[in-house]
Design a protein around this motif. Sequence first.
Motif, PDB file in Angstrom:
ATOM      1  N   GLN A   1      48.425 -27.753  46.495  1.00 55.84           N
ATOM      2  CA  GLN A   1      48.159 -26.490  45.797  1.00 55.84           C
ATOM      3  C   GLN A   1      48.476 -25.350  46.755  1.00 55.84           C
ATOM      4  O   GLN A   1      47.879 -25.262  47.833  1.00 55.84           O
TER       5      GLN A   1
ATOM      6  N   GLU B   1      35.935 -27.980  46.107  1.00 58.44           N
ATOM      7  CA  GLU B   1      36.734 -28.696  45.117  1.00 58.44           C
ATOM      8  C   GLU B   1      37.910 -29.367  45.813  1.00 58.44           C
ATOM      9  O   GLU B   1      38.232 -29.056  46.961  1.00 58.44           O
TER      10      GLU B   1
ATOM     11  N   ALA C   1      49.820 -30.649  37.401  1.00 54.93           N
ATOM     12  CA  ALA C   1      48.636 -30.973  36.615  1.00 54.93           C
ATOM     13  C   ALA C   1      49.052 -31.847  35.442  1.00 54.93           C
ATOM     14  O   ALA C   1      50.186 -31.748  34.953  1.00 54.93           O
TER      15      ALA C   1
ATOM     16  N   GLN D   1      51.170 -25.742  41.680  1.00 52.83           N
ATOM     17  CA  GLN D   1      50.623 -27.088  41.769  1.00 52.83           C
ATOM     18  C   GLN D   1      51.133 -27.905  40.593  1.00 52.83           C
ATOM     19  O   GLN D   1      51.852 -27.407  39.738  1.00 52.83           O
TER      20      GLN D   1
ATOM     21  N   ASP E   1      42.769 -33.637  37.608  1.00 50.97           N
ATOM     22  CA  ASP E   1      43.325 -32.360  38.052  1.00 50.97           C
ATOM     23  C   ASP E   1      42.436 -31.666  39.076  1.00 50.97           C
ATOM     24  O   ASP E   1      42.941 -31.035  40.011  1.00 50.97           O
ATOM     25  N   CYS E   2      41.131 -31.761  38.906  1.00 52.31           N
ATOM     26  CA  CYS E   2      40.226 -31.066  39.829  1.00 52.31           C
ATOM     27  C   CYS E   2      38.869 -31.752  39.853  1.00 52.31           C
ATOM     28  O   CYS E   2      38.335 -32.122  38.804  1.00 52.31           O
TER      29      CYS E   2
ATOM     30  N   HIS F   1      41.959 -31.363  44.677  1.00 54.82           N
ATOM     31  CA  HIS F   1      42.946 -31.774  43.685  1.00 54.82           C
ATOM     32  C   HIS F   1      43.556 -33.068  44.219  1.00 54.82           C
ATOM     33  O   HIS F   1      44.433 -33.027  45.093  1.00 54.82           O
TER      34      HIS F   1
END
Length: 316
Positions: A136, A129, A269, A267, A276-277, A131
Amino acid sequence: MPRSIPSPSLRIPLEPLTHAAFTPFGTVTSNPSHSPSPSTPGYSSTPLSASVSANQGTATKYAAAAPLTDFYAYLSPSRKPSSPQLSLFVCHPRRLRQLEPVGPIEAFEADYGAEDEMVKRLFDVRVLERHPYTSQTFIPMGLGAEGAHTHYIVIVAPTLPVAGEKRENEERYKPYPTPPRDHRASNIELTYERARPAPYWNENSPQPSGAASGSQQERPRGTGLPDLANARAFLATGRQAVTYAAGTWHAPMAVLGKESVDFAVVQWANAVASEDCQEVELRGQGVGGEGVSVEVEFGDSGEIVVAGLGGVKAKL
């Protein structure tokens, strides 16, 4: 649904987590007084700002220990503002499998332990994954600094270049292209726009944070998929916090051992899921569906062993 990509059969060695080795992916934060000695395999000091006395002389403060970056207002497609988030992740021990598969890999998963049965086991990386617009930071809580039987491993991968992407200039650091220029504006308007003073610009178009204009290491990675062939895995101790730089491909946090580990996670968001991801599932192409995996080697008493500089083995 996350995108699925084919993954070759790769086995990644486990390295000690040091600041120098992790620099392409982010920052490692630890107390300099607890850093290993230069004779320790994989030694690398943690560069921090100059220390100052704090708390009436009862503490030592290192300011700006890791960059905390927020690129949402500057780069995200929605331009939706973000907010800082402090989360608690309770990460449970992962399962490992035998070194050599002879069938579907799920059939060979086993509980951590029974180290007397084999020296090496494998941790399968099935998801990566990133961001795109925020750093993060993972801060372990309650993990013994010298614990031999509970660790966490950090798995990261570089970003592949996108066809046609100009690698030699600033565009390489932008997760998404900035909005196209308004060609309807006249040359006179554009000239005045460039001449407007900084206060006007700052009030009407959010600019990147201080970190956004900082070093290349702090800037977002490109838009490409993960470079699996150059993925790396690091073994962390309880004295180390990890900050993934914005846009860095990484595996979800993986704890190895007999106990769960609590992480405080910092983090930004903005509640736009795709901003966000972003995730990719790795579809193994090897025997029994094997893809990317991390080799975990145990010592005689069950402690995890890694190779440092020069291939010298060290117990962490």
